[in-house]
Design an enzyme around this catalytic site. Structure first.
Site, PDB file in Angstrom:
ATOM      1  N   CYS A  46      14.906 -16.949  11.788  1.00 47.27           N
ATOM      2  CA  CYS A  46      15.772 -17.625  10.732  1.00 47.27           C
ATOM      3  C   CYS A  46      17.339 -17.969  11.377  1.00 47.27           C
ATOM      4  O   CYS A  46      17.586 -17.429  12.399  1.00 47.27           O
ATOM      5  CB  CYS A  46      16.258 -16.457   9.418  1.00 47.27           C
ATOM      6  N   GLU A  95      11.642 -22.930  13.642  1.00 48.56           N
ATOM      7  CA  GLU A  95      10.138 -22.796  13.222  1.00 48.56           C
ATOM      8  C   GLU A  95       9.209 -22.834  14.480  1.00 48.56           C
ATOM      9  O   GLU A  95       9.708 -23.316  15.771  1.00 48.56           O
ATOM     10  CB  GLU A  95       9.912 -23.636  12.153  1.00 48.56           C
ATOM     11  N   CYS A 149      16.540 -10.319   8.099  1.00 41.90           N
ATOM     12  CA  CYS A 149      17.831 -10.621   8.509  1.00 41.90           C
ATOM     13  C   CYS A 149      18.994  -9.629   8.136  1.00 41.90           C
ATOM     14  O   CYS A 149      19.692  -9.165   8.661  1.00 41.90           O
ATOM     15  CB  CYS A 149      18.261 -12.044   8.074  1.00 41.90           C
ATOM     16  N   GLU A 164      20.135 -16.914  10.464  1.00 45.31           N
ATOM     17  CA  GLU A 164      21.104 -15.945  10.427  1.00 45.31           C
ATOM     18  C   GLU A 164      20.675 -14.895  11.962  1.00 45.31           C
ATOM     19  O   GLU A 164      21.714 -14.697  12.613  1.00 45.31           O
ATOM     20  CB  GLU A 164      20.931 -14.866   9.465  1.00 45.31           C
ATOM     21  N   CYS A 195      17.110 -13.140   4.192  1.00 49.46           N
ATOM     22  CA  CYS A 195      15.643 -12.398   4.035  1.00 49.46           C
ATOM     23  C   CYS A 195      15.920 -10.999   4.391  1.00 49.46           C
ATOM     24  O   CYS A 195      16.843 -10.534   5.110  1.00 49.46           O
ATOM     25  CB  CYS A 195      14.548 -13.111   4.731  1.00 49.46           C
ATOM     26  N   ASN A 253      17.557 -22.246  11.612  1.00 48.05           N
ATOM     27  CA  ASN A 253      16.348 -21.696  11.751  1.00 48.05           C
ATOM     28  C   ASN A 253      15.405 -22.518  12.672  1.00 48.05           C
ATOM     29  O   ASN A 253      15.719 -23.775  12.783  1.00 48.05           O
ATOM     30  CB  ASN A 253      15.830 -21.636  10.309  1.00 48.05           C
TER      31      ASN A 253
HETATM   32  N1  THU Z   1      15.033 -19.080   6.404  1.00 45.19           N
HETATM   33  C1  THU Z   1      16.246 -18.868   7.150  1.00 45.19           C
HETATM   34  O1  THU Z   1      16.518 -19.513   7.918  1.00 45.19           O
HETATM   35  N2  THU Z   1      16.996 -17.805   6.694  1.00 45.19           N
HETATM   36  C2  THU Z   1      16.774 -17.233   5.347  1.00 45.19           C
HETATM   37  O2  THU Z   1      17.819 -16.566   4.968  1.00 45.19           O
HETATM   38  C3  THU Z   1      15.678 -17.514   4.584  1.00 45.19           C
HETATM   39  C4  THU Z   1      14.570 -18.346   5.159  1.00 45.19           C
HETATM   40  C5  THU Z   1      14.328 -19.997   7.038  1.00 45.19           C
HETATM   41  C6  THU Z   1      12.964 -19.383   7.801  1.00 45.19           C
HETATM   42  C7  THU Z   1      12.011 -20.828   7.526  1.00 45.19           C
HETATM   43  O3  THU Z   1      12.267 -21.397   8.730  1.00 45.19           O
HETATM   44  C8  THU Z   1      12.477 -21.582   6.258  1.00 45.19           C
HETATM   45  O4  THU Z   1      13.778 -20.968   6.133  1.00 45.19           O
HETATM   46  C9  THU Z   1      11.684 -21.394   4.905  1.00 45.19           C
HETATM   47  O5  THU Z   1      11.319 -19.917   4.837  1.00 45.19           O
END
Ligand code: THU
Length: 134
Positions: free
Chosen positions: A57, A48, A93, A59, A90, A46
């Site tokens: 994310c 940010e 994704c 994925e 999520c 991920n």
């Molecule tokens: N996140 C992912 O990378 N994958 C997921 O399936 C769920 C959420 C990340 C997004 C964000 O950087 C952090 O987790 C919190 O939501």
């Protein structure tokens, strides 16, 4: 379904990717590894942003990396979080996985013993996809 060896490699790639997560805001580190139908593995974490909504994310980072490398479809997505329980992809994704792997296997693993293995169809029933635009 990936072979045992492929699954081992996918998990290890996803775990390694989670260490590269850029998550200074949520501090929730996620790694993902995608098995393309070519047999190659692509990893992502991920990423940010100070403008929170621009976060990508793990994925999607892994899938976009696979597609950017020339892959056309994916067979399996492994998600790793350094947590006690496993994390499912999520909604955004799930939709992106559907684009390239409507029959993909999704495996979530973590630092604890929990592992979730489920099909994309189970996570996103009745998905909207490319065929709807035909
Ligand atoms: N996140 C992912 O990378 N994958 C997921 O399936 C769920 C959420 C990340 C997004 C964000 O950087 C952090 O987790 C919190 O939501």
């Amino acid at each position: 379904m990936p072979t045992d060896l492929q699954l081992k490699k996918l998990k290890s790639a996803a775990q390694a990717a989670s260490r590269r997560a850029y998550a200074p805001y949520s501090k929730f580190h996620v790694g993902a590894a995608v098995l393309a139908n070519s047999g190659k593995i692509y990893a992502g974490c991920n990423v940010e942003n100070a403008s929170y909504g621009l976060t990508n994310c793990a994925e999607r980072t892994a899938i976009f990396s696979a597609i950017a490398a020339g892959e056309k479809s994916i067979a399996c997505v492994v998600v790793y979080t350094p947590t006690k329980t496993a994390t499912a992809p999520c909604g955004a994704c799930r939709q992106v996985i559907n684009e390239f792997g409507p029959s993909a296997q999704i495996i979530s693993c973590c630092a604890g013993r929990e592992q979730i293995a489920v099909s994309l169809e189970a996570l996103l029933p009745g998905a909207f996809g490319p065929a709807d635009l035909a």
